[in-house]
Design a protein around this motif. Sequence first.
Motif, mmCIF file in Angstrom:
data_model
loop_
_atom_site.group_PDB
_atom_site.id
_atom_site.type_symbol
_atom_site.label_atom_id
_atom_site.label_comp_id
_atom_site.label_asym_id
_atom_site.label_seq_id
_atom_site.Cartn_x
_atom_site.Cartn_y
_atom_site.Cartn_z
ATOM 1 N N PRO A 21 2.562 -2.762 -12.550
ATOM 2 C CA PRO A 21 3.760 -3.302 -11.893
ATOM 3 C C PRO A 21 4.582 -2.215 -11.216
ATOM 4 O O PRO A 21 5.259 -2.481 -10.220
ATOM 5 N N GLU A 22 4.496 -0.983 -11.722
ATOM 6 C CA GLU A 22 5.243 0.114 -11.099
ATOM 7 C C GLU A 22 4.795 0.359 -9.660
ATOM 8 O O GLU A 22 5.580 0.796 -8.814
ATOM 9 N N ALA A 23 3.519 0.080 -9.364
ATOM 10 C CA ALA A 23 3.007 0.314 -8.018
ATOM 11 C C ALA A 23 3.632 -0.671 -7.027
ATOM 12 O O ALA A 23 4.017 -0.290 -5.918
ATOM 13 N N ARG A 24 3.734 -1.932 -7.425
ATOM 14 C CA ARG A 24 4.369 -2.910 -6.533
ATOM 15 C C ARG A 24 5.863 -2.619 -6.393
ATOM 16 O O ARG A 24 6.432 -2.765 -5.305
ATOM 17 N N ASP A 25 6.480 -2.215 -7.482
ATOM 18 C CA ASP A 25 7.886 -1.822 -7.401
ATOM 19 C C ASP A 25 8.053 -0.659 -6.425
ATOM 20 O O ASP A 25 9.013 -0.617 -5.647
ATOM 21 N N SER A 26 7.119 0.290 -6.472
ATOM 22 C CA SER A 26 7.190 1.452 -5.588
ATOM 23 C C SER A 26 7.075 1.044 -4.129
ATOM 24 O O SER A 26 7.831 1.531 -3.280
ATOM 25 N N ALA A 75 1.728 -6.139 0.426
ATOM 26 C CA ALA A 75 2.434 -5.483 1.528
ATOM 27 C C ALA A 75 2.719 -6.475 2.652
ATOM 28 O O ALA A 75 3.819 -6.493 3.219
ATOM 29 N N ARG A 76 1.750 -7.296 2.953
ATOM 30 C CA ARG A 76 1.947 -8.274 4.028
ATOM 31 C C ARG A 76 2.971 -9.340 3.630
ATOM 32 O O ARG A 76 3.719 -9.845 4.478
ATOM 33 N N SER A 77 3.040 -9.653 2.340
ATOM 34 C CA SER A 77 4.061 -10.605 1.882
ATOM 35 C C SER A 77 5.461 -10.027 2.023
ATOM 36 O O SER A 77 6.444 -10.778 2.105
ATOM 37 N N LEU A 78 5.558 -8.684 2.052
ATOM 38 C CA LEU A 78 6.842 -8.020 2.266
ATOM 39 C C LEU A 78 7.187 -7.910 3.758
ATOM 40 O O LEU A 78 8.239 -7.375 4.104
ATOM 41 N N GLY A 79 6.292 -8.398 4.607
ATOM 42 C CA GLY A 79 6.525 -8.331 6.041
ATOM 43 C C GLY A 79 6.044 -7.045 6.682
ATOM 44 O O GLY A 79 6.430 -6.742 7.820
#
Length: 321
Positions: A21-26, A75-79
Motif C-alpha cells: 500500500p505504501e507504493a500506491r500512497d507514494s 496511475a491512469r485512475s489518478l488521471g
Amino acid sequence: MEYIKGFTFGWMSKKGDFLKPEARDSLRLLKERTAINTVIFALAALQDTPQSTEIDFSGDHMVSDEELIGMIQYARSLGLRTILKPTVNVRNGTWRAHINFFDLDVPNEPTWGEWFESYTRYQCHYALIAEGTHCEMLIVGCEMVQAERREQEWRRLIEEVRKNYRGLISYNTDKYQEDHVKWWDAVDVISSSGYYPMEDWDNQLERIEKVILTYNKPFFFAEAGCMSRTGSSSIPNDWSIKGKVNLEEQAQYYKVMFEKTRSKEWVKGFALWDWSALLYDEEEAACDGGYGVYGKPAEKVIKDFYSSYSLPLKSTPSTDV
C-alpha cells in the motif's frame, strides 16, 4: 506532443514492492506534491556482465507483470499518462553504457546478434504490456552508449516492437550523445538524459537544438535531476559524489534548469529522476542527499513549474547548423 510534466517512479523496485500500500500512497503523493501529468515506470532487467548475452527480466529483482499492470492502471485512475521504460543493468555494477561486443563476430566469443536477440525479446514483452495498458509511450532503451553504433540492430528492434505496440516509441540516449545517434528517424520521439552542469545549460541546449532541427522530431528529457548534495549541481550525473547534504543547491539546480528550458518551444518536457515507490519518512528529508525531492525545497520548485507551465511563445530555432 503534449508537454510531459513527468517523474520517473519506482526505479529498482523488486517483486512485490508495487503490491505494498505504501507504493500506491507514494504515487498518489507524487501527483499531489509535484503536479505531474505523466509517470514513467522504469524497469531494471539484469545481465551478468557487460559481455553477457542473456537478459533476465523474470527474476525477483523486478516487479511482476501483474503488479506492474496494476500500478499502471492505478496511475491512469489518478488521471496520469503513463510511459513504460524497460532498461537493463549489469549485475557486477558496470554501467549499461559499457555493454559491448566485437563489431565483427569471432568464433567462441559473444556477439551483438546474440545480445540483441535477447534484448528484443525483453522489449517486445513489455511492448505487449504497454499496448494492453494503453501507455502513451514506450522507451526502448536508456544510455546504451556503446550499443548505439549498431544502427541496423536498433532499426530491426524498433520494427519488431511496433508489431506489438501502437503508441509512441522513444529511445533515451545519454547526456552529450544526442548528436551521435544515427537512427533517430526510426523513433517517434527523441529523448536524452539531461544531467548537464547548472552553469552549462545554454551551451547544451544550443547543441541539442541542432539535432532536433535535423530530424524534426519531438524531444523531451527522459531523465534529469540533481542530488541534494554539495557539488552535485556541477556534475549532476555523478550519484557517487561526496559532499554534505545541501537541499538548497538541489532546489537552485531545478530553478535554473526550468528557467533555461522554459523558453525553448522544442523542449517538450521532463521525466525527472526520481521518486521512490517506498518513500523515506518526510522528517528524514533534511538528512537525505539523494536525487529524491520528497519533503525538500526542490519539490516545491517542481510543483510551481509544472503547475504554472504553459507553452512558450513560439520561438524561431537557430538555423546555424
